[in-house]
Design a protein around this motif. Structure first.
Motif: not given
Length: 546
Positions: A518, A377, A522, A526, A374, A318, A425, A380, A421
């Motif tokens: 992020g 993400m 991912w 991810g 996934y 996060k 998650m 968001r 979103t």
């Protein structure tokens, strides 16, 4: 978009259930898997691990309707309302501080007050195991905790105006210490109420405890945050509630604290004198469980390779959202958006927050719930950039100290998309936690996973707030060869006749960095995170001699 929203979910964790030794067949068949979230509004209290409410002797009582226990339901509802008041007040303080131009470093320090609800797993076993039998297992903690809360609120009501408006501005350190204790007491009350909910109601009606939890906490948070900020605002009261303008709102923070402190004391006295605990449903074997048994169990769970991998990955997942979640709301207040208007934007979100988990759970109920995490993400993360763009656009749309209605519509739509979103998650992670939790120790197991999930959102938010000021570049306008890097330099600039002007806002720098981190998570981690759901059940089973 603000602490009033981003820290709320962390308040709904559950304490660990009674300790059962891993794979101990003497404990009987495992209870059925519980709901997907130990902390969500849709959660059913009394999931696996909480055996207190499941030990009715077969045929000992006829089925009870909720009307027969209406008094207990109303009491439980009100206790959860009281629990939501400290949460709402803590969420409103950052917005009040921001309107007084405190630094983001101070905001980061104050954000520590939101941690107790995410860390209460550390002392929950103590609350479960230590009590005075003659007074009541849950009342032994609930009554003194609520008395201290009430007295503390009354005392704080005499000091809070000074702490918020001293000669040198708000005393952030004292405010943080006061509200940290405030939230610690509220978290302890939460542990006691959650446990009492399972024995206060019969097995037929124990499912209503989750409804009391969800409705009560939401109502308390609304009272302590949205309603308080509206009634505290002179502009809001003069515009909507008064015929003649006044320099202050209808209530002050001091008035609000004193009123609810008195309510806490009255309620606690009535509970102590009039409400008795139901001891029939407390299993004798749970009475003998020691505190160390639970801590040993937690350590055993954490040592498992699959659990360790999950914890490390969810603690970093996060980071990409931290700037958007923790800083955006404060930036909007800084740019002139009234804090009470931001708080009121949460009201139309309530139906969406109720409906979303019901819809999303249909897609996370299968064997691969992390697929939803996934897929949601990147959307968001992109909304984080949209938030930054909205903050940049805000001062350009302001007109005569206000904002047009279409601006608030755009903010509301952005917030709604963010909630979709976020909940996608959120529900996905909690569905996964329920899926992998060992059913023999599900309450303790899932509470541990949920605690780590919440910490994965708390620590990046604190760091994001702390980094805004260091990443901000300011120049001394009107004075050559003078900078504004430090408070001392800024004061010197002003003394020399200049003014500090922001050349580069650290929020925008941080937003881009967070989104890049992020997307890196991912892309690289991810897929590995999704593979955790392909691990066999044996990877998540807690064995006695691990």
């Amino acid at each position: 978009m603000s602490p009033t929203v981003s820290h709320k979910d962390s308040s709904r964790q559950r304490r660990p259930g009674p300790v059962n030794h891993c794979l101990d067949l003497k404990s009987g068949p495992p209870p059925p898997p519980g709901a997907w979230d130990d902390e969500s509004p849709a959660d059913g209290v009394g999931g696996e691990g909480d055996t207190e409410a499941l030990l009715w002797a077969a045929g000992a009582r006829p089925p009870r309707g909720y009307r027969s226990e209406l008094g207990s339901l109303l009491l439980l509802l009100f206790l959860y309302v009281l629990q939501g008041i400290p949460l709402g007040l803590a969420g409103s303080i950052p917005l009040i501080l921001q309107s007084q131009n405190v630094s983001y470093t101070d905001q980061a320090f104050f954000s520590l007050v939101f941690w107790p609800f995410s860390l209460k797993l550390l002392w929950a076993p103590l609350v479960d195991a230590v009590y005075v039998r003659s007074f009541g297992r849950r009342k032994s903690w609930l009554v003194p905790t609520q008395y201290v809360l009430g007295l503390f609120m009354i005392y704080l009501s005499t000091q809070v105006e000074r702490l918020l408006g001293g000669a040198h501005g708000p005393d952030v350190v004292a405010l943080t210490l006061a509200f940290f204790l405030f939230e610690f007491l509220a978290a302890t009350q939460d542990i006691a109420v959650d446990g009492w909910a399972l024995t206060m109601l019969s097995r037929d009606n124990v499912g209503y405890a989750s409804t009391c939890n969800s409705v009560g906490q939401t109502a308390g948070y609304f009272l302590g945050n949205v309603l308080f900020l509206a009634l505290e605002s002179a502009d809001f009261c003069n515009k909507y509630l008064r015929s003649e303008p006044q320099p202050r709102g209808i209530v002050t923070l001091s008035d609000f604290l004193f009123f609810w402190g008195t309510i806490f004391l009255i309620t606690t006295t009535l509970v102590a004198l009039l409400k008795k605990e139901n001891t029939e449903v407390i299993p004798l074997k749970e009475e003998t469980k020691g505190i160390m048994d639970t801590y040993k169990l937690l350590f055993t769970i954490v040592k498992m390779p699959a659990v360790m991998t999950f914890c490390l990955m969810i603690l970093t997942a996060k980071i990409g959202f931290s700037a958007a979640d923790a800083v955006t709301g404060l930036k909007l207040v800084e740019e002139g958006v009234p804090k009470e208007h931001l708080a009121l934007l949460a009201v139309p979100m309530v139906p969406l927050q109720i409906i979303l988990p019901l819809i999303i759970s249909k897609y996370t109920a299968g064997p691969q719930p992390l697929n939803v995490f996934y897929k949601a993400m990147p959307y968001r993360l992109l909304l984080g950039l949209e938030y930054a763009l909205m903050v940049w656009w805000t001062p350009k749309i302001a007109h005569q100290g206000g904002f047009p209605i279409y601006y608030y519509i755009i903010v509301l739509l952005s917030y709604a998309l963010h909630q979709i979103t976020l909940y996608s998650m959120y529900v996905s992670i909690m569905a996964f936690n329920a899926k992998v939790s060992d059913p023999l120790i599900g309450g303790t197991y899932m509470t541990l996973l949920n605690t780590v999930s919440n910490l994965g959102g708390n620590w990046p938010s604190t760091v994001a707030l702390w980094l805004v000021d260091p990443l901000t570049v300011k120049e001394c306008s009107g004075v050559s060869d003078q900078a504004c890097w430090t408070p001392e330099a800024a004061d010197l600039c002003k003394k020399l006749g200049g003014s500090c002007v922001t050349a580069l806002d650290g929020y925008y720098v941080e937003s881009i960095i967070c989104v890049l981190i992020g997307f890196g998570w991912w892309f690289f981690l991810g897929p590995k995170f999704k593979k955790l759901q392909d691990e066999g059940p044996s990877s998540w089973k807690c064995r006695r001699n691990n």
